[in-house]
Scaffold this motif. Structure first.
Motif, PDB file in Angstrom:
ATOM      1  N   THR A 150     -22.572 -42.928-116.452  1.00 56.82           N
ATOM      2  CA  THR A 150     -23.359 -42.023-117.279  1.00 56.82           C
ATOM      3  C   THR A 150     -23.172 -40.581-116.849  1.00 56.82           C
ATOM      4  OG1 THR A 150     -25.609 -41.494-118.049  1.00 56.82           O
ATOM      5  CG2 THR A 150     -25.398 -42.291-115.801  1.00 56.82           C
ATOM      6  N   GLU A 151     -23.341 -39.666-117.797  1.00 54.82           N
ATOM      7  CA  GLU A 151     -23.335 -38.238-117.488  1.00 54.82           C
ATOM      8  C   GLU A 151     -24.731 -37.721-117.168  1.00 54.82           C
ATOM      9  OE1 GLU A 151     -20.849 -35.764-120.131  1.00 54.82           O
ATOM     10  OE2 GLU A 151     -20.403 -37.631-121.188  1.00 54.82           O
ATOM     11  N   VAL A 152     -25.731 -38.570-117.320  1.00 51.63           N
ATOM     12  CA  VAL A 152     -27.111 -38.194-117.019  1.00 51.63           C
ATOM     13  C   VAL A 152     -27.320 -38.239-115.501  1.00 51.63           C
ATOM     14  CG1 VAL A 152     -29.539 -38.848-117.323  1.00 51.63           C
ATOM     15  CG2 VAL A 152     -27.928 -39.068-119.224  1.00 51.63           C
ATOM     16  N   GLU A 153     -27.994 -37.227-114.957  1.00 50.02           N
ATOM     17  CA  GLU A 153     -28.340 -37.258-113.547  1.00 50.02           C
ATOM     18  C   GLU A 153     -29.284 -38.433-113.277  1.00 50.02           C
ATOM     19  OE1 GLU A 153     -30.111 -33.613-112.319  1.00 50.02           O
ATOM     20  OE2 GLU A 153     -28.368 -32.382-112.829  1.00 50.02           O
ATOM     21  N   ILE A 154     -29.075 -39.094-112.135  1.00 46.15           N
ATOM     22  CA  ILE A 154     -29.891 -40.253-111.785  1.00 46.15           C
ATOM     23  C   ILE A 154     -30.833 -39.896-110.636  1.00 46.15           C
ATOM     24  CG2 ILE A 154     -29.867 -42.583-110.831  1.00 46.15           C
ATOM     25  CD1 ILE A 154     -28.996 -42.390-113.773  1.00 46.15           C
ATOM     26  N   GLU A 155     -32.113 -40.239-110.850  1.00 48.59           N
ATOM     27  CA  GLU A 155     -33.145 -40.057-109.826  1.00 48.59           C
ATOM     28  C   GLU A 155     -33.748 -41.415-109.512  1.00 48.59           C
ATOM     29  OE1 GLU A 155     -37.568 -38.034-109.858  1.00 48.59           O
ATOM     30  OE2 GLU A 155     -35.871 -36.736-110.393  1.00 48.59           O
ATOM     31  N   VAL A 156     -33.958 -41.701-108.226  1.00 44.84           N
ATOM     32  CA  VAL A 156     -34.546 -42.974-107.828  1.00 44.84           C
ATOM     33  C   VAL A 156     -35.717 -42.718-106.890  1.00 44.84           C
ATOM     34  CG1 VAL A 156     -32.353 -44.215-108.034  1.00 44.84           C
ATOM     35  CG2 VAL A 156     -33.045 -43.292-105.804  1.00 44.84           C
ATOM     36  N   PHE A 157     -36.631 -43.678-106.828  1.00 46.99           N
ATOM     37  CA  PHE A 157     -37.729 -43.611-105.880  1.00 46.99           C
ATOM     38  C   PHE A 157     -37.233 -43.977-104.488  1.00 46.99           C
ATOM     39  CE2 PHE A 157     -40.258 -43.735-109.706  1.00 46.99           C
ATOM     40  CZ  PHE A 157     -41.365 -42.969-109.386  1.00 46.99           C
ATOM     41  N   GLY A 158     -37.648 -43.185-103.492  1.00 46.59           N
ATOM     42  CA  GLY A 158     -37.251 -43.450-102.120  1.00 46.59           C
ATOM     43  C   GLY A 158     -38.359 -43.988-101.252  1.00 46.59           C
ATOM     44  N   PHE A 159     -39.606 -43.569-101.551  1.00 44.20           N
ATOM     45  CA  PHE A 159     -40.727 -43.963-100.701  1.00 44.20           C
ATOM     46  C   PHE A 159     -42.013 -43.947-101.514  1.00 44.20           C
ATOM     47  CE2 PHE A 159     -44.224 -43.328 -97.754  1.00 44.20           C
ATOM     48  CZ  PHE A 159     -43.906 -44.179 -96.704  1.00 44.20           C
ATOM     49  N   PRO A 179     -49.990 -55.708-100.940  1.00 43.98           N
ATOM     50  CA  PRO A 179     -49.828 -54.269-100.695  1.00 43.98           C
ATOM     51  C   PRO A 179     -48.694 -53.991 -99.716  1.00 43.98           C
ATOM     52  CG  PRO A 179     -52.145 -54.872-100.618  1.00 43.98           C
ATOM     53  CD  PRO A 179     -51.367 -56.153-100.673  1.00 43.98           C
ATOM     54  N   THR A 180     -47.737 -53.228-100.148  1.00 45.29           N
ATOM     55  CA  THR A 180     -46.606 -52.825 -99.313  1.00 45.29           C
ATOM     56  C   THR A 180     -45.986 -51.580 -99.924  1.00 45.29           C
ATOM     57  OG1 THR A 180     -44.554 -53.590 -98.260  1.00 45.29           O
ATOM     58  CG2 THR A 180     -44.902 -54.222-100.550  1.00 45.29           C
ATOM     59  N   SER A 181     -45.269 -50.824 -99.123  1.00 43.57           N
ATOM     60  CA  SER A 181     -44.668 -49.574 -99.600  1.00 43.57           C
ATOM     61  C   SER A 181     -43.151 -49.667 -99.617  1.00 43.57           C
ATOM     62  CB  SER A 181     -45.080 -48.400 -98.703  1.00 43.57           C
ATOM     63  OG  SER A 181     -46.424 -48.051 -98.922  1.00 43.57           O
ATOM     64  N   LEU A 182     -42.567 -49.061-100.628  1.00 45.95           N
ATOM     65  CA  LEU A 182     -41.109 -48.923-100.682  1.00 45.95           C
ATOM     66  C   LEU A 182     -40.675 -47.892 -99.649  1.00 45.95           C
ATOM     67  CD1 LEU A 182     -38.460 -49.557-102.326  1.00 45.95           C
ATOM     68  CD2 LEU A 182     -38.981 -47.493-103.636  1.00 45.95           C
ATOM     69  N   ASN A 183     -39.657 -48.225 -98.875  1.00 43.62           N
ATOM     70  CA  ASN A 183     -39.065 -47.271 -97.937  1.00 43.62           C
ATOM     71  C   ASN A 183     -37.568 -47.520 -97.881  1.00 43.62           C
ATOM     72  OD1 ASN A 183     -38.412 -45.434 -96.004  1.00 43.62           O
ATOM     73  ND2 ASN A 183     -39.435 -46.480 -94.312  1.00 43.62           N
ATOM     74  N   THR A 184     -36.795 -46.654 -98.509  1.00 49.82           N
ATOM     75  CA  THR A 184     -35.349 -46.853 -98.629  1.00 49.82           C
ATOM     76  C   THR A 184     -34.562 -45.934 -97.715  1.00 49.82           C
ATOM     77  OG1 THR A 184     -35.098 -45.243-100.432  1.00 49.82           O
ATOM     78  CG2 THR A 184     -35.657 -47.509-101.043  1.00 49.82           C
ATOM     79  N   ALA A 232     -36.350 -53.972-104.906  1.00 46.90           N
ATOM     80  CA  ALA A 232     -35.237 -54.548-105.665  1.00 46.90           C
ATOM     81  C   ALA A 232     -33.884 -54.011-105.225  1.00 46.90           C
ATOM     82  CB  ALA A 232     -35.436 -54.274-107.157  1.00 46.90           C
ATOM     83  N   PHE A 233     -33.867 -52.902-104.469  1.00 39.79           N
ATOM     84  CA  PHE A 233     -32.585 -52.345-104.032  1.00 39.79           C
ATOM     85  C   PHE A 233     -31.771 -53.360-103.248  1.00 39.79           C
ATOM     86  CE2 PHE A 233     -34.772 -48.162-104.498  1.00 39.79           C
ATOM     87  CZ  PHE A 233     -33.842 -47.559-105.324  1.00 39.79           C
TER      88      PHE A 233
END
Length: 337
Positions: A163-172, A256-261, A331-332
């Protein structure tokens, strides 16, 4: 040493003017905020910005070279879309750097009415394919898309190249059991959808009851949890409640848990991810400051050309801000695939 990769933008939450200022001072490249109404998906009492605070936040951030993004990421009501359109017009008049929008009707209004204003596709739109992003770019000229937290790292990599669209992802930050933009749990209990009202558990529907040395949390009369003496209490949401199923009381839908990539940061950068987002406009200014500092250090190291490794000090500093004192790659990372 490998050549330095492109540095992704660090996008941090601002639920208040103080949080915005601390995020900027801690090294954010951009902050995102919302108005005090149903146009944003963190419509909690005591949070968000009035017009004067948006102006002050813009002055503070722009003076330090930091962008300000406005989240208009709920879906306009069928009987009255005017507040969402007014919010688009207001954001443009104030000089917001980009609008984060989920609804295609609102995207169309923004693209027609303010063609020079940058548009980002909200995670609430749940766009996960190159074809979907191409459509949004062609039809509504979006520059960036925030990906829902349901894709593996390999899928993100393929999407970045397609894609030409900029990609943003959640990190934390906090996770949600639902695919973004598709939650129906709260509306089933409260009669108000978080996708149009901007809050999973409206404050007026929340009740706390003391029973001896226990505290019960309820949402519109539905028992969500029963906390024992000294047990940490979470804000009552259906997806993170503890229920009795087959005679066993536990987290029935989501623990309850947090995403941390942070460990995946080099892979995300090499894939071509253009922005890393920190979740948490409902969290405290102290959370924003601490998490932003850690991620600023991590991104700078990952893009320095030096060998990257996760610093134990980063994990110690992030640990107090995780849900349930737990973290996940979400899911990463799916080793069973």
């Amino acid at each position: 040493m490998r050549p330095p990769p492109s540095v992704p933008q660090l996008v941090c939450p601002a639920g208040s003017l103080r949080a915005l200022q601390l995020a900027v001072d801690a090294g954010a490249d951009a902050v995102y905020l919302g108005l005090r109404d149903a146009t944003n998906a963190r419509n909690f009492g005591g949070l968000n910005f009035d017009v004067d605070q948006v102006r002050e936040g813009l002055r503070y951030a722009h003076a330090r070279g930091v962008q300000v993004l406005m989240a208009l990421n709920t879906y306009p009501r069928a009987d009255d879309a005017a507040p969402w359109r007014r919010a688009v017009d207001l954001a443009d008049a104030l000089g917001i750097d980009a609008l984060i929008i989920a609804d295609i009707g609102l995207l169309g209004y923004a693209a027609r009415s303010h063609p020079d204003r940058a548009l980002h596709l909200s995670v609430q739109a749940s766009a996960t394919t190159a074809e979907a992003l191409a459509y949004y770019r062609r039809r509504y000229r979006i520059r960036r898309a925030v990906l829902p937290r349901v894709l593996t790292l390999q899928q993100v990599q393929r999407l970045c190249t397609a894609t030409e669209v900029e990609i943003e992802v959640f990190g934390f930050g906090s996770l949600c059991v639902m695919v973004e933009g598709r939650c129906a749990l709260s509306s089933w209990v409260t009669g108000r959808s978080p996708n149009t009202h901007g809050v999973c558990s409206p404050a007026e529907s929340v009740r706390w009851e003391e029973q001896g040395d226990h505290v019960l949390s309820r949402l519109e009369g539905v028992l969500i949890d029963d906390y024992g003496p000294g047990e940490p209490r979470g804000y009552p949401t259906l997806c993170k409640g503890r229920f009795v199923v087959d005679g066993e009381r536990d987290y029935a839908m989501e623990e309850p848990t947090s995403l941390n990539t942070v460990a995946l940061l080099p892979g995300l950068i090499d894939a071509g991810v253009r922005a890393i987002k920190i979740e948490g406009r409902q969290r405290s200014p102290a959370y924003v400051a601490d998490v932003t500092r850690v991620w600023r250090e991590a991104i700078d190291l990952a893009c320095s050309g030096q060998r990257f490794h996760v610093q134990p000090a980063w994990l110690r500093r992030l640990a107090p801000w995780t849900e349930g004192s737990q973290t996940t790659l979400g899911a990463f990372d799916r080793p069973w695939r």
